[in-house]
Design a protein around this motif. Structure first.
Motif, short mmCIF file in Angstrom:
data_model
loop_
_atom_site.label_atom_id
_atom_site.label_comp_id
_atom_site.label_asym_id
_atom_site.label_seq_id
_atom_site.Cartn_x
_atom_site.Cartn_y
_atom_site.Cartn_z
N THR A 95 -7.15 3.18 1.97
CA THR A 95 -7.77 1.86 1.79
C THR A 95 -8.89 1.93 0.76
OG1 THR A 95 -9.30 2.27 3.62
CG2 THR A 95 -7.23 1.13 4.13
N PRO A 96 -9.19 0.78 0.10
CA PRO A 96 -8.61 -0.55 0.31
C PRO A 96 -7.18 -0.63 -0.21
CG PRO A 96 -10.08 -0.58 -1.58
CD PRO A 96 -10.23 0.77 -0.95
N ALA A 97 -6.38 -1.46 0.44
CA ALA A 97 -4.97 -1.59 0.09
C ALA A 97 -4.50 -2.97 0.51
CB ALA A 97 -4.14 -0.51 0.81
N VAL A 98 -3.32 -3.34 0.02
CA VAL A 98 -2.66 -4.57 0.46
C VAL A 98 -1.43 -4.14 1.26
CG1 VAL A 98 -1.40 -6.64 -0.23
CG2 VAL A 98 -3.49 -5.98 -1.45
N GLU A 99 -1.33 -4.67 2.46
CA GLU A 99 -0.20 -4.34 3.33
C GLU A 99 0.75 -5.53 3.43
OE1 GLU A 99 -0.50 -4.48 7.59
OE2 GLU A 99 -2.54 -5.28 7.50
N PHE A 126 4.27 -7.89 -6.10
CA PHE A 126 4.50 -7.06 -7.29
C PHE A 126 4.62 -7.88 -8.57
CE2 PHE A 126 6.28 -3.81 -4.21
CZ PHE A 126 5.21 -2.94 -4.37
N THR A 127 5.10 -9.11 -8.49
CA THR A 127 5.29 -9.91 -9.70
C THR A 127 4.11 -10.83 -9.98
OG1 THR A 127 6.57 -11.53 -8.41
CG2 THR A 127 7.81 -9.81 -9.54
N ALA A 128 3.80 -11.71 -9.04
CA ALA A 128 2.71 -12.66 -9.26
C ALA A 128 1.34 -11.99 -9.22
CB ALA A 128 2.77 -13.78 -8.22
N LEU A 129 1.13 -11.08 -8.26
CA LEU A 129 -0.18 -10.43 -8.13
C LEU A 129 -0.28 -9.14 -8.92
CD1 LEU A 129 -0.77 -10.93 -4.28
CD2 LEU A 129 -1.46 -12.42 -6.18
N GLU A 130 0.86 -8.62 -9.37
CA GLU A 130 0.91 -7.38 -10.16
C GLU A 130 0.22 -6.22 -9.44
OE1 GLU A 130 -0.62 -8.30 -14.04
OE2 GLU A 130 1.23 -9.31 -14.64
N LEU A 131 0.45 -6.11 -8.14
CA LEU A 131 -0.11 -5.00 -7.39
C LEU A 131 0.58 -3.70 -7.77
CD1 LEU A 131 -0.22 -6.71 -3.87
CD2 LEU A 131 -2.15 -6.34 -5.43
N ARG A 180 4.80 3.40 2.14
CA ARG A 180 4.34 2.97 0.82
C ARG A 180 5.51 2.50 -0.04
NH1 ARG A 180 -0.76 5.39 -0.70
NH2 ARG A 180 -1.43 7.06 0.69
N LEU A 181 5.21 1.58 -0.96
CA LEU A 181 6.17 1.18 -1.99
C LEU A 181 5.37 0.86 -3.24
CD1 LEU A 181 9.12 0.49 -2.73
CD2 LEU A 181 8.65 -1.86 -2.04
N SER A 182 5.72 1.51 -4.35
CA SER A 182 5.00 1.28 -5.60
C SER A 182 5.68 0.20 -6.42
CB SER A 182 4.92 2.56 -6.41
OG SER A 182 6.20 2.91 -6.92
N ARG A 183 4.92 -0.37 -7.32
CA ARG A 183 5.48 -1.40 -8.21
C ARG A 183 6.58 -0.81 -9.08
NH1 ARG A 183 2.32 -4.60 -13.03
NH2 ARG A 183 3.89 -6.21 -13.39
N SER A 184 6.42 0.41 -9.54
CA SER A 184 7.44 1.02 -10.38
C SER A 184 8.74 1.22 -9.60
CB SER A 184 6.95 2.36 -10.94
OG SER A 184 6.69 3.29 -9.90
N GLU A 185 8.66 1.60 -8.31
CA GLU A 185 9.86 1.72 -7.49
C GLU A 185 10.53 0.37 -7.31
OE1 GLU A 185 8.67 5.48 -4.61
OE2 GLU A 185 7.86 3.48 -4.19
#
Length: 211
Positions: A95-99, A126-131, A180-185
């Motif tokens: 953390t901090p993180a978005v779940e 992942f798209t609108a917030l670009e996390l 976990r899940l990354s934006r690149s994945e």
């Protein structure tokens, strides 16, 4: 009203993720006092505690335009619970993180709604917030939610498991697993298990598992 954002609404084939309504409160309280729903939480919630939780959820949605959306069935308008994104700030190595999280009434388990709506929430993050990353966590024994996390393509590394600071030492639910899940994945298709795309969105096969 100053300080408030336009609340985003998400739709999937069968669900709508929307702003909360006053009529949702009684159904949410019923859900939160159900021992089966709250099996992996320290206790069920009183109606007052459920309302306080709904207050916090609604305030966050109004502030930032996204969060833990109320979920309804598009076919009937029936309130199911919540699915969405939440900022985790408690002290932990990640953390901090978005779940991404969900809580649905048992009548709606086993139909894939959590996976379907969770997929929409991930896509928005992942798209609108670009996390860069979205996480999920639960008690080690919550196999229903862990199945959903795995279906969403989230990865579990036992080295990431942690003791939740909000639960007292020695409590059987203190130990949590982290996924976990990354934006690149997500963008490369290594995340959600998909069966193709429709209208530019990943599609999940039917989910026979609860939740």
């Amino acid at each position: 009203m100053p300080g408030q954002a336009q609340i985003t609404e998400l739709t999937t084939a069968r669900t709508r993720l929307r702003a909360w309504r006053p009529a949702d409160r009684a159904l949410f309280a019923e859900l939160n006092r159900d021992p089966l729903v709250m099996e992996h939480f320290p206790s069920v919630l009183s109606e007052a505690a459920s309302d306080r939780l709904a207050d916090r959820i609604e305030a966050r949605l109004a502030e930032q335009g996204w969060g833990l959306w109320a979920v309804e069935l598009r076919a009937t308008g029936e309130f199911c619970g919540f699915v969405g994104l939440n900022q985790a700030h408690f002290p932990a190595p990640f953390t901090p993180a978005v779940e991404v999280g969900w809580r649905l009434a048992p009548a709606h388990w086993g139909r894939g709604y959590a996976s379907e709506a969770g997929l929409a929430a991930l896509g928005y993050g992942f798209t609108a917030l670009e996390l860069g990353e979205i996480v999920a966590f639960t008690t080690t024994a919550n196999h229903r939610s862990r199945q959903v996390m795995a279906r969403l393509g989230m990865r579990h590394d036992p080295a990431d498991d942690f003791d939740h600071p909000g639960i007292p030492p020695g409590h059987p639910q203190r130990r949590h697993v982290l996924y976990r899940l990354s934006r690149s994945e997500w963008t490369t298709g290594l995340g959600p298990r998909s069966s193709g795309r429709a209208d530019g969105r990943r599609q999940l096969p039917p989910d026979p598992s609860p939740g």
